[in-house]
Design a protein around this motif. Sequence first.
Motif, mmCIF file in Angstrom:
data_model
loop_
_atom_site.group_PDB
_atom_site.id
_atom_site.type_symbol
_atom_site.label_atom_id
_atom_site.label_comp_id
_atom_site.label_asym_id
_atom_site.label_seq_id
_atom_site.Cartn_x
_atom_site.Cartn_y
_atom_site.Cartn_z
ATOM 1 N N VAL A 142 11.641 -11.515 -6.456
ATOM 2 C CA VAL A 142 10.354 -11.067 -6.991
ATOM 3 C C VAL A 142 10.175 -11.532 -8.427
ATOM 4 N N ASP A 143 8.974 -12.031 -8.724
ATOM 5 C CA ASP A 143 8.650 -12.489 -10.077
ATOM 6 C C ASP A 143 7.883 -11.422 -10.851
ATOM 7 N N THR A 144 6.746 -10.982 -10.299
ATOM 8 C CA THR A 144 5.928 -9.973 -10.985
ATOM 9 C C THR A 144 5.505 -8.871 -10.015
ATOM 10 N N VAL A 145 5.310 -7.660 -10.563
ATOM 11 C CA VAL A 145 4.796 -6.521 -9.808
ATOM 12 C C VAL A 145 3.651 -5.929 -10.618
ATOM 13 N N THR A 146 2.439 -5.954 -10.050
ATOM 14 C CA THR A 146 1.242 -5.482 -10.758
ATOM 15 C C THR A 146 0.641 -4.296 -10.024
ATOM 16 N N PHE A 147 0.304 -3.266 -10.784
ATOM 17 C CA PHE A 147 -0.280 -2.063 -10.189
ATOM 18 C C PHE A 147 -1.796 -2.187 -10.112
ATOM 19 N N GLN A 148 -2.356 -1.825 -8.954
ATOM 20 C CA GLN A 148 -3.809 -1.773 -8.792
ATOM 21 C C GLN A 148 -4.168 -0.400 -8.243
ATOM 22 N N SER A 149 -4.886 0.385 -9.042
ATOM 23 C CA SER A 149 -5.256 1.726 -8.606
ATOM 24 C C SER A 149 -6.305 1.663 -7.515
ATOM 25 N N LYS A 150 -6.446 2.772 -6.810
ATOM 26 C CA LYS A 150 -7.445 2.801 -5.733
ATOM 27 C C LYS A 150 -8.860 2.687 -6.288
ATOM 28 N N PHE A 163 0.847 -1.194 0.000
ATOM 29 C CA PHE A 163 0.000 0.000 0.000
ATOM 30 C C PHE A 163 0.885 1.248 0.000
ATOM 31 N N MET A 164 0.714 2.074 -1.035
ATOM 32 C CA MET A 164 1.537 3.282 -1.152
ATOM 33 C C MET A 164 0.935 4.435 -0.374
ATOM 34 N N ASP A 165 1.772 5.406 -0.009
ATOM 35 C CA ASP A 165 1.282 6.620 0.649
ATOM 36 C C ASP A 165 0.242 7.289 -0.228
ATOM 37 N N LEU A 166 -0.785 7.834 0.399
ATOM 38 C CA LEU A 166 -1.868 8.478 -0.348
ATOM 39 C C LEU A 166 -1.384 9.663 -1.170
ATOM 40 N N THR A 167 -0.337 10.297 -0.716
ATOM 41 C CA THR A 167 0.163 11.506 -1.385
ATOM 42 C C THR A 167 1.180 11.204 -2.486
ATOM 43 N N LEU A 168 1.504 9.933 -2.694
ATOM 44 C CA LEU A 168 2.552 9.577 -3.647
ATOM 45 C C LEU A 168 2.064 9.770 -5.082
ATOM 46 N N GLU A 169 2.824 10.546 -5.873
ATOM 47 C CA GLU A 169 2.479 10.811 -7.265
ATOM 48 C C GLU A 169 3.092 9.749 -8.185
ATOM 49 N N GLU A 170 2.771 9.848 -9.473
ATOM 50 C CA GLU A 170 3.190 8.838 -10.449
ATOM 51 C C GLU A 170 4.702 8.640 -10.522
ATOM 52 N N PRO A 171 5.516 9.704 -10.529
ATOM 53 C CA PRO A 171 6.973 9.477 -10.573
ATOM 54 C C PRO A 171 7.473 8.653 -9.384
ATOM 55 N N GLY A 172 6.929 8.951 -8.198
ATOM 56 C CA GLY A 172 7.311 8.203 -7.009
ATOM 57 C C GLY A 172 6.842 6.759 -7.078
ATOM 58 N N GLN A 173 5.649 6.556 -7.670
ATOM 59 C CA GLN A 173 5.130 5.196 -7.837
ATOM 60 C C GLN A 173 6.021 4.380 -8.762
ATOM 61 N N ASN A 174 6.468 5.013 -9.851
ATOM 62 C CA ASN A 174 7.356 4.315 -10.794
ATOM 63 C C ASN A 174 8.691 3.966 -10.153
ATOM 64 N N GLU A 175 9.178 4.875 -9.325
ATOM 65 C CA GLU A 175 10.446 4.617 -8.622
ATOM 66 C C GLU A 175 10.305 3.436 -7.672
ATOM 67 N N LEU A 176 9.161 3.405 -6.964
ATOM 68 C CA LEU A 176 8.909 2.295 -6.036
ATOM 69 C C LEU A 176 8.785 0.976 -6.800
ATOM 70 N N LYS A 177 8.134 1.018 -7.959
ATOM 71 C CA LYS A 177 7.985 -0.199 -8.766
ATOM 72 C C LYS A 177 9.344 -0.744 -9.191
ATOM 73 N N ASP A 178 10.250 0.164 -9.584
ATOM 74 C CA ASP A 178 11.593 -0.265 -9.979
ATOM 75 C C ASP A 178 12.316 -0.946 -8.823
ATOM 76 N N LYS A 179 12.151 -0.395 -7.617
ATOM 77 C CA LYS A 179 12.805 -0.980 -6.442
ATOM 78 C C LYS A 179 12.240 -2.376 -6.145
ATOM 79 N N LEU A 180 10.924 -2.510 -6.321
ATOM 80 C CA LEU A 180 10.298 -3.814 -6.078
ATOM 81 C C LEU A 180 10.774 -4.848 -7.103
ATOM 82 N N GLN A 181 10.868 -4.439 -8.351
ATOM 83 C CA GLN A 181 11.290 -5.364 -9.403
ATOM 84 C C GLN A 181 12.757 -5.757 -9.289
#
Length: 297
Positions: A87-95, A64-82
């Motif tokens: 880790v095999d897969t990382v899938t985004f689910q919007s609120k 669960f990402m911070d509510l205030t996190l914008e798209e650039p921060g989300q992409n950065e977090l995704k890169d860290k997870l991958q």
Amino acid sequence: MKLKTFGRHGKEGVKNITRNRWMSLASISAVTVTLLLVGVFAALLLNLNYIGSQIEENVEVRVFMDLTLEEPGQNELKDKLQNIPEVDTVTFQSKEEGLEKLIDSLGEEGEVFESLKDENPLNDVYIVKTKNPEDTIQVAQSIKSFENVEKVEYAKETVQRLFNVMDLARNIGLAIIAGLLFTAMFLIANTIRITIVARRKEIGIMKMVGATNWFIRWPFLVEGILIGMLGAAIPIAVVVFGYRYLFQEVTTRYPTLFVELLPVYPFVWKVSILLILMGVIIGLWGSFTSIRKYLKV
């Protein structure tokens, strides 16, 4: 080995069984009971592994990402997870997707949440799946330390309990199967031993006229193989017809069950081949160990 000689060994092996019919019957019965239990435990363990793999496929880490996190921060977090090796897969689910799933899962009661669509309080989520389900706990603990992560959910107790139960079931099943096989080999060895004692004089004469060690051994090995194959017949029939009936009952009565049993075919053929091979191996091993110890050649 010549065909005529092989036929002679086969006939002698059959005679050995009929000469000691009661001990042979006891050995065949022991093999039957043993392989029947082995077949049942094999079916149980294989299906348990199959069901476990289905459940493991659904084991995931929800980030669960911070509510205030914008798209650039989300992409950065995704890169860290991958970049996490496990880790095999990382899938985004919007609120928005999360809210729709919540409403759908609650049925009619979910209508009360329709008003939240304008001011959605849920978090955007990354759904993480690992290459090996057993790495789920380790990966989840690592993600907790990442920046811009509000919380991590992965059903800790359920996941740990699943892995513990699977390991315990495998170990118990394998231990029981090993004990049953040892018992069957012991009984077959005793049957062969009695045959050898009864035929000592005949064996002595055969040696005197130049019979080789293997010429003397082969009828006893054939006897062990026949006992093992005869003992496997009933367990194979029970597995084939019993599992087919069980599969039909489960699929008919519980069509919406979230897990499935192994398909009847080729499962029953694989187990049948396993049982007949085990019967032959048990018979050979029981015969060979008895001959080696008691037949002085």
